[in-house]
Motif scaffolding. Sequence first.
Motif, PDB file in Angstrom:
ATOM      1  N   TYR A 314       0.779  -1.226   0.000  1.00  0.00           N
ATOM      2  CA  TYR A 314       0.000   0.000   0.000  1.00  0.00           C
ATOM      3  C   TYR A 314       0.819   1.289   0.000  1.00  0.00           C
ATOM      4  O   TYR A 314       0.273   2.366  -0.100  1.00  0.00           O
ATOM      5  N   GLY A 315       2.140   1.206   0.152  1.00  0.00           N
ATOM      6  CA  GLY A 315       2.960   2.413   0.103  1.00  0.00           C
ATOM      7  C   GLY A 315       3.040   3.143   1.432  1.00  0.00           C
ATOM      8  O   GLY A 315       2.633   2.642   2.477  1.00  0.00           O
ATOM      9  N   LYS A 316       3.580   4.364   1.387  1.00  0.00           N
ATOM     10  CA  LYS A 316       3.841   5.117   2.616  1.00  0.00           C
ATOM     11  C   LYS A 316       2.583   5.593   3.312  1.00  0.00           C
ATOM     12  O   LYS A 316       2.496   5.611   4.533  1.00  0.00           O
ATOM     13  N   LYS A 317       1.592   6.033   2.550  1.00  0.00           N
ATOM     14  CA  LYS A 317       0.374   6.566   3.141  1.00  0.00           C
ATOM     15  C   LYS A 317      -0.832   5.824   2.584  1.00  0.00           C
ATOM     16  O   LYS A 317      -0.982   5.668   1.387  1.00  0.00           O
ATOM     17  N   SER A 318      -1.679   5.374   3.469  1.00  0.00           N
ATOM     18  CA  SER A 318      -2.887   4.672   3.051  1.00  0.00           C
ATOM     19  C   SER A 318      -3.949   4.817   4.133  1.00  0.00           C
ATOM     20  O   SER A 318      -3.644   4.808   5.333  1.00  0.00           O
ATOM     21  N   SER A 319      -5.193   4.940   3.703  1.00  0.00           N
ATOM     22  CA  SER A 319      -6.299   5.051   4.663  1.00  0.00           C
ATOM     23  C   SER A 319      -6.474   3.743   5.436  1.00  0.00           C
ATOM     24  O   SER A 319      -7.089   3.724   6.511  1.00  0.00           O
ATOM     25  N   ARG A 320      -5.893   2.657   4.899  1.00  0.00           N
ATOM     26  CA  ARG A 320      -6.006   1.359   5.562  1.00  0.00           C
ATOM     27  C   ARG A 320      -5.261   1.329   6.889  1.00  0.00           C
ATOM     28  O   ARG A 320      -5.518   0.481   7.734  1.00  0.00           O
ATOM     29  N   TYR A 321      -4.317   2.251   7.065  1.00  0.00           N
ATOM     30  CA  TYR A 321      -3.548   2.289   8.314  1.00  0.00           C
ATOM     31  C   TYR A 321      -4.318   2.946   9.452  1.00  0.00           C
ATOM     32  O   TYR A 321      -3.859   2.935  10.596  1.00  0.00           O
ATOM     33  N   LYS A 322      -5.465   3.546   9.138  1.00  0.00           N
ATOM     34  CA  LYS A 322      -6.343   4.175  10.140  1.00  0.00           C
ATOM     35  C   LYS A 322      -5.612   5.220  10.988  1.00  0.00           C
ATOM     36  O   LYS A 322      -5.832   5.337  12.197  1.00  0.00           O
ATOM     37  N   GLY A 323      -4.731   5.965  10.330  1.00  0.00           N
ATOM     38  CA  GLY A 323      -4.055   7.057  11.008  1.00  0.00           C
ATOM     39  C   GLY A 323      -2.744   6.688  11.687  1.00  0.00           C
ATOM     40  O   GLY A 323      -2.035   7.562  12.190  1.00  0.00           O
ATOM     41  N   LEU A 324      -2.371   5.423  11.720  1.00  0.00           N
ATOM     42  CA  LEU A 324      -1.104   5.013  12.343  1.00  0.00           C
ATOM     43  C   LEU A 324       0.072   5.527  11.515  1.00  0.00           C
ATOM     44  O   LEU A 324       0.061   5.439  10.291  1.00  0.00           O
ATOM     45  N   SER A 325       1.074   6.052  12.175  1.00  0.00           N
ATOM     46  CA  SER A 325       2.235   6.604  11.486  1.00  0.00           C
ATOM     47  C   SER A 325       3.390   6.769  12.484  1.00  0.00           C
ATOM     48  O   SER A 325       3.156   7.094  13.662  1.00  0.00           O
ATOM     49  N   PRO A 326       4.635   6.512  12.030  1.00  0.00           N
ATOM     50  CA  PRO A 326       5.031   6.013  10.722  1.00  0.00           C
ATOM     51  C   PRO A 326       4.787   4.511  10.607  1.00  0.00           C
ATOM     52  O   PRO A 326       4.747   3.818  11.620  1.00  0.00           O
ATOM     53  N   VAL A 327       4.622   4.038   9.396  1.00  0.00           N
ATOM     54  CA  VAL A 327       4.352   2.630   9.129  1.00  0.00           C
ATOM     55  C   VAL A 327       5.448   2.061   8.242  1.00  0.00           C
ATOM     56  O   VAL A 327       5.921   2.727   7.318  1.00  0.00           O
ATOM     57  N   SER A 328       5.863   0.853   8.549  1.00  0.00           N
ATOM     58  CA  SER A 328       6.817   0.138   7.698  1.00  0.00           C
ATOM     59  C   SER A 328       6.255  -1.247   7.439  1.00  0.00           C
ATOM     60  O   SER A 328       5.270  -1.649   8.065  1.00  0.00           O
ATOM     61  N   CYS A 329       6.856  -1.978   6.530  1.00  0.00           N
ATOM     62  CA  CYS A 329       6.368  -3.328   6.283  1.00  0.00           C
ATOM     63  C   CYS A 329       7.512  -4.229   5.866  1.00  0.00           C
ATOM     64  O   CYS A 329       8.565  -3.768   5.425  1.00  0.00           O
ATOM     65  N   TYR A 330       7.299  -5.514   6.039  1.00  0.00           N
ATOM     66  CA  TYR A 330       8.272  -6.505   5.563  1.00  0.00           C
ATOM     67  C   TYR A 330       7.503  -7.590   4.827  1.00  0.00           C
ATOM     68  O   TYR A 330       6.291  -7.749   5.006  1.00  0.00           O
ATOM     69  N   LYS A 331       8.192  -8.318   3.979  1.00  0.00           N
ATOM     70  CA  LYS A 331       7.540  -9.340   3.165  1.00  0.00           C
ATOM     71  C   LYS A 331       7.974 -10.717   3.632  1.00  0.00           C
ATOM     72  O   LYS A 331       9.163 -10.984   3.800  1.00  0.00           O
ATOM     73  N   GLU A 332       6.987 -11.586   3.845  1.00  0.00           N
ATOM     74  CA  GLU A 332       7.257 -12.936   4.324  1.00  0.00           C
ATOM     75  C   GLU A 332       6.228 -13.889   3.738  1.00  0.00           C
ATOM     76  O   GLU A 332       5.031 -13.649   3.786  1.00  0.00           O
ATOM     77  N   ASN A 333       6.707 -14.987   3.175  1.00  0.00           N
ATOM     78  CA  ASN A 333       5.813 -16.001   2.586  1.00  0.00           C
ATOM     79  C   ASN A 333       4.829 -15.412   1.581  1.00  0.00           C
ATOM     80  O   ASN A 333       3.667 -15.808   1.506  1.00  0.00           O
ATOM     81  N   GLY A 334       5.297 -14.407   0.817  1.00  0.00           N
ATOM     82  CA  GLY A 334       4.464 -13.802  -0.212  1.00  0.00           C
ATOM     83  C   GLY A 334       3.456 -12.796   0.295  1.00  0.00           C
ATOM     84  O   GLY A 334       2.635 -12.295  -0.481  1.00  0.00           O
ATOM     85  N   LEU A 335       3.485 -12.472   1.592  1.00  0.00           N
ATOM     86  CA  LEU A 335       2.540 -11.521   2.166  1.00  0.00           C
ATOM     87  C   LEU A 335       3.265 -10.290   2.683  1.00  0.00           C
ATOM     88  O   LEU A 335       4.393 -10.381   3.189  1.00  0.00           O
ATOM     89  N   TYR A 336       2.629  -9.125   2.570  1.00  0.00           N
ATOM     90  CA  TYR A 336       3.161  -7.883   3.127  1.00  0.00           C
ATOM     91  C   TYR A 336       2.608  -7.732   4.544  1.00  0.00           C
ATOM     92  O   TYR A 336       1.389  -7.778   4.760  1.00  0.00           O
ATOM     93  N   LYS A 337       3.509  -7.549   5.511  1.00  0.00           N
ATOM     94  CA  LYS A 337       3.114  -7.454   6.911  1.00  0.00           C
ATOM     95  C   LYS A 337       3.492  -6.074   7.435  1.00  0.00           C
ATOM     96  O   LYS A 337       4.667  -5.696   7.414  1.00  0.00           O
ATOM     97  N   TYR A 338       2.501  -5.336   7.887  1.00  0.00           N
ATOM     98  CA  TYR A 338       2.661  -3.922   8.215  1.00  0.00           C
ATOM     99  C   TYR A 338       2.873  -3.719   9.719  1.00  0.00           C
ATOM    100  O   TYR A 338       2.175  -4.321  10.548  1.00  0.00           O
ATOM    101  N   THR A 339       3.835  -2.858  10.052  1.00  0.00           N
ATOM    102  CA  THR A 339       4.179  -2.587  11.446  1.00  0.00           C
ATOM    103  C   THR A 339       4.187  -1.088  11.717  1.00  0.00           C
ATOM    104  O   THR A 339       4.322  -0.273  10.806  1.00  0.00           O
ATOM    105  N   CYS A 340       4.062  -0.744  13.002  1.00  0.00           N
ATOM    106  CA  CYS A 340       4.150   0.649  13.431  1.00  0.00           C
ATOM    107  C   CYS A 340       4.869   0.709  14.776  1.00  0.00           C
ATOM    108  O   CYS A 340       4.925  -0.285  15.499  1.00  0.00           O
ATOM    109  N   TYR A 341       5.382   1.870  15.091  1.00  0.00           N
ATOM    110  CA  TYR A 341       6.122   2.114  16.326  1.00  0.00           C
ATOM    111  C   TYR A 341       7.315   1.153  16.432  1.00  0.00           C
ATOM    112  O   TYR A 341       7.359   0.116  15.774  1.00  0.00           O
ATOM    113  N   GLU A 342       8.275   1.513  17.273  1.00  0.00           N
ATOM    114  CA  GLU A 342       9.391   0.612  17.531  1.00  0.00           C
ATOM    115  C   GLU A 342      10.086   1.017  18.828  1.00  0.00           C
ATOM    116  O   GLU A 342      10.008   2.170  19.273  1.00  0.00           O
TER     117      GLU A 342
END
Length: 375
Positions: A314-342
Motif C-alpha cells: 500500500y505504500g507510505k500513506k494509506s487510509s487502511r492504516y487508520k491514522g497510524l504513522s510512521p508505518v513500515s512493512c516486511y515481506k514474508e511467505n508472499g505476504l506484506y506485513k505492516y508494522t508501526c512504532y518501535e
Amino acid sequence: MKKKKLIYLLTVFLLIIPFLSYADGNRFVVVIDAGHGGKDPGAIGKIINEKKVNLGIALKLGEMISKNNPDVKIVYTRKTDVFVELQERASIANRAKADLFISIHTNSAKSKSAFGTETYTLGLARSEENLEVAKRENSVILLEDDFSTRYEGFDPKSTESYIMFEFIQDKHMEQSIDLASTIQKQFRSAAGRNDRGVRQAGFLVLRNTGMPSVLVEVGYISNASEERFLASKEGQTKIARSIYNAFCDYKAGYDRKQGRIYNKTDNAKNNKETAGKNIVPVSGTKKTQNNTDEQTKTRQIVYKIQFMTSTAYYGKKSSRYKGLSPVSCYKENGLYKYTCYEASDRNDLQKKLTEVRKLFKDAFIVGFKDGEKLK
C-alpha cells in the motif's frame, strides 16, 4: 492440618492455572466442522461416504483437544449424521465467538490416481482444479430451501460467481495461512501423507466466518487405496492427530502473541516462524549509534507492533492504516506485513499495543534483529 490445607490450595491452583492464562476469563474457542451430513453425503466412495469420514475425524480431533487442553472450549457444527446448512455452520462459529474454525472434508477427482492432502484458506481460486473443489463443496447450498435469496443469488456452479472472492480482504489471512501450512507440514511429517500444499479458493463457509479459518481436504475418496485408509480407524486417527499437532502449534503461537502463558505439556511445540527477510521500508527511521559493543548489541534488536497483513503493498500513506504513522512493512511467505512504532525494549510497546488494538484487534509485538524477524 496446615500441611493438608496447603496441599489442597496448591492442587486447586494447579487446576485453574490454564484458565487464568486468559485475562478475560474466557477459554480459547475452536469450532470443528465436519463437512456434509444427513441428506448430503458429500463425495461418494465404494465403501464409505465423505460425511462419515469427516465426522469420524472431527470427533477424534475434538477428543484429543479436550483431553489435553483444559483451557480450550470445543464447539461442533454437528456430532451426528445430520444436515447443517452451510451458512449455519459459519453462524455457529460466529455466535460462539470462536478463535479458530476448522472445516474437515474429503476430496474426490475424476482421476482415480489423485491422492494426498491439501488445506485451503479463503481467496480467489488461481487454478481450475481449486475452483472445481470450491464448486463441489459450495454446491451443498442447492439442498437448502430458498438458497438463492439466502446467498444473494450466488450460483455455486457458475464461474462468474467466484469473481467476488478476488476483492475480499481477509483480515485473518496470515493466521489462516500459518495454520494451513502447519497442518500440511504435519500431514507430511507425522502421517506420511502426500502434501498437495496450501491453496486458496472461494468457499462460502470460510467467507462468512469472522475468525482465522481453514478447510482441510484429508484425502481422495476416489482413490481406492486412500479410501481404505480414510475408512479405517487407524487412518482417521492419524489424520486427526496431524491436525491436532498443528492446532497445538497454532495455539502456542497465539498465546505467545497475546502475552499469555500456556501449558508446554499439551504436546504443543514452539511455533517456529520463518525468519522474515526482504524488508520493504514504507517510511524510514533513523538509527542511533552507540559507543560500546554491548550497547550496539542491544540496539540490534528492535521491537515493532504488527497490525495488518495483505497480499497488496500500500505504500507510505494509506487510509487502511487508520491514522497510524510512521508505518513500515516486511515481506514474508508472499505476504506484506505492516508494522508501526518501535522500541529496543519490548515492554515499552505495551501501552502502544493497547492503543493499536482498538483499531486492529489482532495486533501483536514482533522483534527484529539486523533487519530479520526473530523466530
